[in-house]
Design an enzyme around this catalytic site. Structure first.
Site: not given
Length: 419
Positions: A166, A307
């Site tokens: 990110q 994730e």
């Protein structure tokens, strides 16, 4: 906090599920619509805590949102961004995607969040902004203030993105609005979840931006307009993986619609379920996963899909032999230190767990139920639900943590697992 006992089915879990829009794509679509050269209409956006906070963050900078009768949302960018106050909650997308937009406003914008958010890494993103000509004080953690001047010089920057992809995406998303665009490199070649950077580049190009990977660890974005674009958000395949995983320990079969073309980590998701013993069948528009009731111990490299770590750890605790997860050391800086949380909770249930430098070693043992800590983390809540498929009495201390990406998770899970 809402306690919830994860249902343990009496037989195979069989069904079809529908999951909401992708959090990653929704966040990027909102940001790019806010930076666009006109209104954009977005369909299928995720409605969850993180995305509501993203809308509020952008609204504080002058962006407007209109709910349409068909459920879509029209996003209208302001003529000029205005300084505001941004509540990041516990969302990495907000604390990493919105500061570059705040730098385009003329004045200071304060960023703050949940108490746990101060532990989430942000310094590399702020370092990249500083190299692009932006002043941030204090530097390194929430809360901080971005001192916008109405423009960002841009140019060249190099950051350490080993903690999160990110950091790269956050800089690239706004870079076309920098005076000189951005030429971004890395100070270390390690970047987790690289497919998310591919998603960022594709969404930029869809809006007419000259954006590309310029080398193995380098990217460039040319200055220029970001075109308004109407868009439909694809389903969240990480949330889908939780439901597909229900087939494995129960010898069931779970199906769902699956996008034909996606930049989400499809191969990593389905490959992980296959490595754990799932039988995956794909058609152009659907995926089905069947389980045999036996989960295989496996060595899982989740570098591209970290994730999945929490649900994979729960499945490995139910496996027929020891297994491991690697490539996920950076998730110590996610909503919580996920490796420590998994070690604590799975050990309390009776599993043999040991942290490594970049993951976990898991030795299956007879397991007992009990209170499962969610740590305000949706993925930890998912892990408890998956464990409860085979272990009666797993009680999540707060199923509300799932509202971060899927507010209706408990009802959808119960409808599938214990209809």
């Amino acid at each position: 906090m809402t306690r919830w006992v994860a249902p343990t089915p009496d037989g195979p879990v069989v069904g079809t599920v529908v999951v909401p829009g992708s959090k990653s794509a929704t966040a990027r679509a909102y940001v790019l619509a806010a930076l666009g050269d006109g209104p954009s209409r977005l369909t299928g956006v995720l409605d969850a805590r993180d995305t509501r906070l993203m809308r509020a963050a952008l609204a504080s900078l002058g962006v407007s949102f209109t709910e349409e009768a068909d459920g879509s949302v029209t996003v209208t960018p302001p003529a000029v961004f205005t300084p505001g106050r941004v509540d990041c909650g516990l969302a990495g997308t907000i604390m990493r995607f919105v500061p570059p937009i705040a730098a385009l406003a003329d004045g200071p914008t304060l960023f703050f969040g949940d108490p746990e958010a101060s532990a989430r890494p942000i310094a590399p993103l702020l370092d990249g902004l500083a190299q692009a000509g932006v002043r941030i004080e204090p530097f390194g953690r929430l809360p901080f203030t971005v001192h916008g001047t109405g423009a960002v010089p841009g140019g060249a920057a190099a950051i350490d993105a080993s903690g999160s992809s990110q950091f790269v995406s956050g800089l690239l998303l706004s870079a076309a609005r920098f005076d000189d665009g951005l030429r971004l490199g890395l100070t270390t070649p390690v970047v987790p979840s690289r497919p998310h950077i591919g998603l960022t580049l594709a969404m930029l190009r869809d809006r007419g931006v000259d954006a590309a990977e310029s080398g193995p660890d380098a990217w460039r974005v040319a200055p220029g307009p970001i075109a308004a674009r109407d868009e439909t958000i694809e389903p969240d395949l990480i949330n889908a993986a939780v439901f597909l995983a229900a087939a494995l320990p129960t010898a069931g079969e779970v199906s769902m619609a699956w996008p034909r073309h996606t930049l989400q980590a499809t191969e990593a998701i389905l490959g992980t379920l296959e490595a754990l013993g799932g039988i995956v069948e794909r058609t152009p528009d659907r995926v089905s996963v069947r389980g045999t009731g036996v989960i295989r111990g496996a060595d899982l490299d989740l570098t591209d899909a970290s994730e999945l770590t929490c649900i994979a750890a729960s499945l490995l605790a139910l496996a027929d032999r020891p297994g491991s997860i690697r490539g996920v050391g950076h998730i110590r800086g996610h909503e919580t230190d996920r490796l420590a949380a998994l070690e604590t909770e799975l050990t309390a249930c009776g599993a043999g767990i040991a942290q490594t430098s970049d993951g976990l070693r898991i030795t299956p043992r007879p397991l007992d139920g009990g209170v499962w800590g969610t740590y305000a983390d949706h993925r930890m809540a998912h892990a408890g639900a998956v464990l409860g498929l085979a272990v009666p009495g797993v009680e999540l201390d707060d199923v509300g943590a799932t509202s971060k990406t899927m507010p209706g998770f408990a009802d959808a899970w119960s409808a599938l697992v214990a209809p």
